[in-house]
Scaffold this motif. Structure first.
Motif, PDB file in Angstrom:
ATOM      1  N   LEU A   1       0.805  -1.227   0.000  1.00 36.58           N
ATOM      2  CA  LEU A   1       0.000   0.000   0.000  1.00 36.58           C
ATOM      3  C   LEU A   1       0.837   1.277   0.000  1.00 36.58           C
ATOM      4  O   LEU A   1       0.553   2.196  -0.773  1.00 36.58           O
ATOM      5  CB  LEU A   1      -0.962  -0.018   1.189  1.00 36.58           C
ATOM      6  CG  LEU A   1      -2.102  -1.039   1.106  1.00 36.58           C
ATOM      7  CD1 LEU A   1      -2.929  -1.011   2.384  1.00 36.58           C
ATOM      8  CD2 LEU A   1      -2.990  -0.771  -0.101  1.00 36.58           C
ATOM      9  N   PRO A   2       1.872   1.395   0.840  1.00 36.38           N
ATOM     10  CA  PRO A   2       2.668   2.628   0.789  1.00 36.38           C
ATOM     11  C   PRO A   2       3.365   2.840  -0.555  1.00 36.38           C
ATOM     12  O   PRO A   2       3.572   3.979  -0.977  1.00 36.38           O
ATOM     13  CB  PRO A   2       3.702   2.428   1.913  1.00 36.38           C
ATOM     14  CG  PRO A   2       3.081   1.451   2.834  1.00 36.38           C
ATOM     15  CD  PRO A   2       2.300   0.533   1.948  1.00 36.38           C
ATOM     16  N   VAL A   3       3.721   1.727  -1.236  1.00 33.73           N
ATOM     17  CA  VAL A   3       4.428   1.849  -2.514  1.00 33.73           C
ATOM     18  C   VAL A   3       3.452   2.161  -3.649  1.00 33.73           C
ATOM     19  O   VAL A   3       3.698   3.036  -4.484  1.00 33.73           O
ATOM     20  CB  VAL A   3       5.202   0.551  -2.823  1.00 33.73           C
ATOM     21  CG1 VAL A   3       5.830   0.612  -4.214  1.00 33.73           C
ATOM     22  CG2 VAL A   3       6.275   0.324  -1.764  1.00 33.73           C
ATOM     23  N   VAL A   4       2.311   1.462  -3.673  1.00 36.77           N
ATOM     24  CA  VAL A   4       1.364   1.609  -4.787  1.00 36.77           C
ATOM     25  C   VAL A   4       0.468   2.831  -4.611  1.00 36.77           C
ATOM     26  O   VAL A   4       0.279   3.616  -5.541  1.00 36.77           O
ATOM     27  CB  VAL A   4       0.505   0.325  -4.930  1.00 36.77           C
ATOM     28  CG1 VAL A   4      -0.548   0.509  -6.017  1.00 36.77           C
ATOM     29  CG2 VAL A   4       1.394  -0.866  -5.243  1.00 36.77           C
ATOM     30  N   LEU A   5      -0.091   2.978  -3.399  1.00 38.88           N
ATOM     31  CA  LEU A   5      -1.032   4.066  -3.155  1.00 38.88           C
ATOM     32  C   LEU A   5      -0.403   5.246  -2.411  1.00 38.88           C
ATOM     33  O   LEU A   5      -1.080   6.247  -2.176  1.00 38.88           O
ATOM     34  CB  LEU A   5      -2.234   3.553  -2.345  1.00 38.88           C
ATOM     35  CG  LEU A   5      -3.057   2.426  -2.981  1.00 38.88           C
ATOM     36  CD1 LEU A   5      -4.206   2.032  -2.072  1.00 38.88           C
ATOM     37  CD2 LEU A   5      -3.585   2.853  -4.353  1.00 38.88           C
ATOM     38  N   HIS A   6       0.856   5.100  -2.041  1.00 36.91           N
ATOM     39  CA  HIS A   6       1.574   6.163  -1.337  1.00 36.91           C
ATOM     40  C   HIS A   6       0.835   6.584  -0.069  1.00 36.91           C
ATOM     41  O   HIS A   6       0.683   7.770   0.219  1.00 36.91           O
ATOM     42  CB  HIS A   6       1.782   7.376  -2.256  1.00 36.91           C
ATOM     43  CG  HIS A   6       2.461   7.037  -3.546  1.00 36.91           C
ATOM     44  ND1 HIS A   6       3.802   6.695  -3.622  1.00 36.91           N
ATOM     45  CD2 HIS A   6       1.975   6.959  -4.819  1.00 36.91           C
ATOM     46  CE1 HIS A   6       4.115   6.436  -4.878  1.00 36.91           C
ATOM     47  NE2 HIS A   6       3.030   6.581  -5.617  1.00 36.91           N
ATOM     48  N   THR A   7       0.368   5.589   0.685  1.00 41.77           N
ATOM     49  CA  THR A   7      -0.367   5.870   1.912  1.00 41.77           C
ATOM     50  C   THR A   7       0.580   6.074   3.079  1.00 41.77           C
ATOM     51  O   THR A   7       1.656   5.480   3.129  1.00 41.77           O
ATOM     52  CB  THR A   7      -1.321   4.709   2.245  1.00 41.77           C
ATOM     53  OG1 THR A   7      -0.559   3.490   2.301  1.00 41.77           O
ATOM     54  CG2 THR A   7      -2.410   4.568   1.195  1.00 41.77           C
ATOM     55  N   GLY A   8       0.161   6.898   4.022  1.00 43.77           N
ATOM     56  CA  GLY A   8       0.894   7.055   5.262  1.00 43.77           C
ATOM     57  C   GLY A   8       0.528   5.953   6.230  1.00 43.77           C
ATOM     58  O   GLY A   8      -0.216   5.020   5.896  1.00 43.77           O
ATOM     59  N   ALA A   9       1.020   6.070   7.464  1.00 42.29           N
ATOM     60  CA  ALA A   9       0.800   5.008   8.441  1.00 42.29           C
ATOM     61  C   ALA A   9      -0.686   4.799   8.723  1.00 42.29           C
ATOM     62  O   ALA A   9      -1.170   3.664   8.763  1.00 42.29           O
ATOM     63  CB  ALA A   9       1.545   5.340   9.733  1.00 42.29           C
TER      64      ALA A   9
END
Length: 218
Positions: free
Chosen positions: A5-13
């Motif tokens: 998720l952080p890599v694909v959607l650039h989500t934070g914690a």
């Protein structure tokens, strides 16, 4: 989820935890529910598949209909074997003979030097071919222990879960790991294992020679 998720959607914690929780809840709710419906005629709603490859199993179920037969006589466990081959109805004996051959075949493909480095060098080294054969026997022993443990596990957890489900989740059944399916069709599991081994080798070969998007299978 935590990595993707952080890599694909650039989500934070916060959004990684929130979105990951929702997606995992959906996956682990519905992916065991579909195999439950598919396997009900032969698993009798005792349990269902709770595994990381439920989607692959669902696809295999529908694709297999194009290649299989609805005739019970064509079932893997009903195969008519010659008298000399009747012992191969026991999947333990099949593994005992088959796995050393597979290990040796893979070892030959890897090469003597690579396998000998695993088998050891120097005065205490084991011959690389003998080491591969012993690894095949070790794998067989592990599978036998696993299947025996699975039978004990099912015999213990299913009645225990039924008491919980009757009280809190009426109609629910446990979703268990893939080896719990093996006792329902030992020969089917064996053919599936062989098919997956051949398939993995073919896919790895093509991916190494014709990589998708520049990436190769690990």
């Amino acid at each position: 989820m935590n990595v993707t998720l952080p890599v694909v959607l650039h989500t934070g914690a916060f959004w990684t935890v929130t979105v990951g929780t929702i997606l995992n809840a959906l996956y682990y709710t519905y992916s065991p529910a579909i195999p439950r419906v598919i396997s009900r005629p032969w698993m009798h709603d005792v349990s269902t598949l709770g595994f990381m490859d439920q989607v692959g199993s669902i696809l295999a179920h529908f694709i297999g209909k194009w290649f299989g037969s609805s005739d019970p006589n064509q079932d893997a466990d009903n195969m008519k074997l010659p008298k000399w081959a009747s012992m191969f109805r026991d999947n333990t004996i099949v593994l005992f003979f088959l796995m050393p051959i597979i290990f040796v075949g893979i070892g030959i493909a890897v090469g003597k030097a690579g396998i000998q480095s695993l088998a050891g060098t120097g005065t205490g080294a084991v011959n690389w071919i003998l080491w591969l054969i012993l690894q095949g026997f070790t794998f067989t022993a592990g599978i036998v222990v696993l299947l025996a443990g699975v039978r004990m596990f099912i015999g213990s957890i299913v009645p225990a879960f039924k008491g919980i489900s009757d009280k809190f989740l009426p109609g629910a059944i446990p979703a268990l790991d893939a080896p719990t399916i093996f006792p329902y069709s030992p020969m089917g599991g064996m053919f599936g294992f062989l098919g997956s081994t051949v398939g993995c080798i073919i896919v790895t070969f093509f991916d190494n020679h014709f990589p998708l998007s520049g990436y190769c299978l690990p």
